[in-house]
Design an enzyme around this catalytic site. Structure first.
Site, PDB file in Angstrom:
ATOM      1  CB  SER A 125      -0.879  -0.024   1.249  1.00 21.18           C
ATOM      2  OG  SER A 125      -1.103   1.287   1.718  1.00 21.18           O
ATOM      3  CE  LYS A 126      -0.828   5.428  -4.983  1.00 18.55           C
ATOM      4  NZ  LYS A 126      -0.547   6.002  -6.271  1.00 18.55           N
ATOM      5  NE  ARG A 127      -4.832   5.533   1.610  1.00 15.93           N
ATOM      6  CZ  ARG A 127      -6.137   5.447   1.409  1.00 15.93           C
ATOM      7  NH1 ARG A 127      -6.959   5.363   2.422  1.00 15.93           N
ATOM      8  NH2 ARG A 127      -6.624   5.424   0.189  1.00 15.93           N
ATOM      9  N   GLY A 146       3.409   3.655   2.794  1.00 15.90           N
ATOM     10  CA  GLY A 146       4.810   3.763   2.386  1.00 15.90           C
ATOM     11  C   GLY A 146       5.491   2.415   2.200  1.00 15.90           C
TER      12      GLY A 146
END
Ligand code: GLU
Length: 479
Positions: free
Chosen positions: A249-251, A253
């Site tokens: 997930s890019k949320r 990192g």
């Protein structure tokens, strides 16, 4: 096949994790393999999720990764603009056109009305309230300036199917598709609409993206049909997981490309590793250059199941890249890390590089591995005790003396010569070469583990520093 055009369409909503980058990479490999064009499109219509600096990060990441696009915001190919917020007029025009063609309709429902449709979980499915408003009524309400959205008019009682190049036949019953919003009341398109208009206008032949879009694609195809446009081909890619149950997930990192670069991974090794997350060449090769990946890329090798991102595997592969470099190439990438490790001290960095090349998997390990070059002082003498080698403190004392005497007037400071000299002097003193070299390694480093043995350390430290350290160690042993 007509001209192949693929695109990478990231949203600037955060870091670029390696799952996003892999999608871009596959679209790039497919385009290159087929002699086509690869396009970068920035999907920035979700203003609320926009993150400062994220667009620049996208450019930087692609450049560092060696994924070059033929058309994009800074490379006009005649199909621009390539940034969605610069295409606002286009979406409005096409939404209105779709209304005319019977594939969409104006909806004036208020927020309150929509909220009243919510079920116990707060989820509402639009009840098609405005689907059959008369043309006159719509015209009247538009003229009165009533706020509106434009919704998709999903055909009723049918199925929408397509053949995905990875997952095969995908069918959705249209009764399961909501008349979703295409153009919002602020005039911005939803992703659902923008992707169709842009892919068509940019003449994208193959849409390559994550499986999260696999089941919404039938809905997009209905729009292509209503416009009378040819549908593109689709290739959906299975997700990359961080463990058995969680997607990257890019949320949070996760697995961020630039973080790996700053930890000392080589971009080509990261790119090579992520290519293998979900694809396998026919001959099962693992280490491949970009050119080799382009050559080998084929849709058959794309997996249907998710893969787990394994940093240890990527580390290993990175180490293979480092070992395969020429000493000059390695020096070039390692030098900043060596510099960081020696903090301006006067050591021969080339020597250090040759010591490190086979001993690290990631360049970021270098400073810690060479910390002994800076830090030397009192240490625990138990480090000298080695039962198998029959070394105790007395033996160590004798051994360090032998080493000092062997080297103090010795000037041929090469590996072979130092080794021969130590061996000869050890023998002359009635000791084993191994006992002297083991003790000398501790005396030179004061550390339990070092990259390389006594000879290599002496080489890197240089004669003067080697003797200084061994004398200091002898004092410690004699205390
Ligand atoms: N902007 C979308 C995303 O980042 C792209 C999806 C697509 O490739 O169509 O998920």
């Amino acid at each position: 096949m007509s001209e192949v055009r693929t695109r990478f369409a990231p949203s600037p909503t955060g870091f670029m994790h390696i799952g996003n980058l892999r999608t871009g990479l596959y679209a790039y490999l497919f385009a290159r393999k087929n002699g086509g064009n690869f396009i970068l499109r920035i999907e920035d219509t979700d203003q609320e999720r926009k993150v400062e600096g994220a667009v620049d990060m996208i450019y930087r990441t692609l450049e560092t990764a060696g994924i070059t696009y033929d058309e994009g915001p800074d490379k006009d190919g005649g199909y621009g603009p390539y940034v969605q917020t610069e295409r606002m007029g286009i979406y409005k025009e096409y939404a209105e056109k779709l209304v005319e063609l019977g594939g969409a309709y104006y909806c004036f429902c208020t927020k309150e009305r929509l909220e009243s449709l919510a079920d116990e979980n707060g989820v509402h499915t639009y009840d098609k309230h405005c689907r059959n408003l008369s043309k006159e009524e719509v015209a009247k309400r538009l003229a009165a300036g009533e706020p509106y959205v434009i919704r998709q008019k999903v055909p009723e009682n049918t199925t929408s199917s397509y053949t995905d190049m990875v997952f095969g036949e995908i069918s959705v019953d249209t009764s399961d598709i909501e008349d979703g919003v295409l153009l919002k009341s602020d005039g911005l398109p939803t992703y659902n609409f923008a992707n169709v208009v842009d892919d068509h206008l940019m003449k994208i032949s193959h849409v390559i993206r994550g499986t999260e879009y696999l089941s919404s694609t039938p809905k997009y195809n209905l729009m292509y049909d209503a416009f009378g446009w040819e549908r593109p081909k689709y290739m959906h890619l299975p997700p990359i997981m961080k463990d058995a149950t969680r997607k990257l997930s890019k949320r949070y990192g996760d697995a961020n490309f630039e973080d790996f670069i700053s930890k000392g991974y080589l971009p080509e090794a990261i790119v090579n590793y992520i290519a293998l997350l979900g694809w396998c060449p026919k001959d099962n090769r693992e280490k491949m250059t970009m050119e080799e990946m382009i050559e080998a890329f084929d849709t058959d090798g794309i997996s249907h199941s998710s893969s787990i991102f394994d940093e240890n595997k990527m580390r290993w592969l990175n180490g293979e890249y480092l070992k395969a470099m020429t000493p000059e190439e390695f020096y070039k990438v390692a030098e900043p890390w060596i510099e960081k490790g020696i903090q301006g001290r006067d050591y021969d960095k080339k020597e250090i590089a040759s010591l490190m090349q086979t001993r690290v998997d990631v360049l970021g390990e270098i400073p810690e591995k060479i910390a002994f070059l800076n830090e030397f002082g009192e240490y625990d003498l138990n480090m000298y005790i080695h039962q198998k080698m029959k070394v105790d403190l007395d033996v160590a004392k004798k051994a360090v003396k032998v080493a000092i005497d062997a080297l103090k007037d010795f000037n041929d400071w090469t590996d072979e010569a130092i080794k021969e000299q130590i061996k000869a002097c050890a023998e002359a003193a009635g000791m084993k070469g191994g006992q002297v070299m083991f003790s000398m390694r501790v005396a030179l480093s004061g550390a339990p583990v070092t990259p390389g043995g006594a000879i290599e350390l002496a080489k890197v430290l240089g004669k003067e520093e080697s003797l200084r350290r061994m004398r200091f160690s002898l004092d410690l042993l004699e205390k």
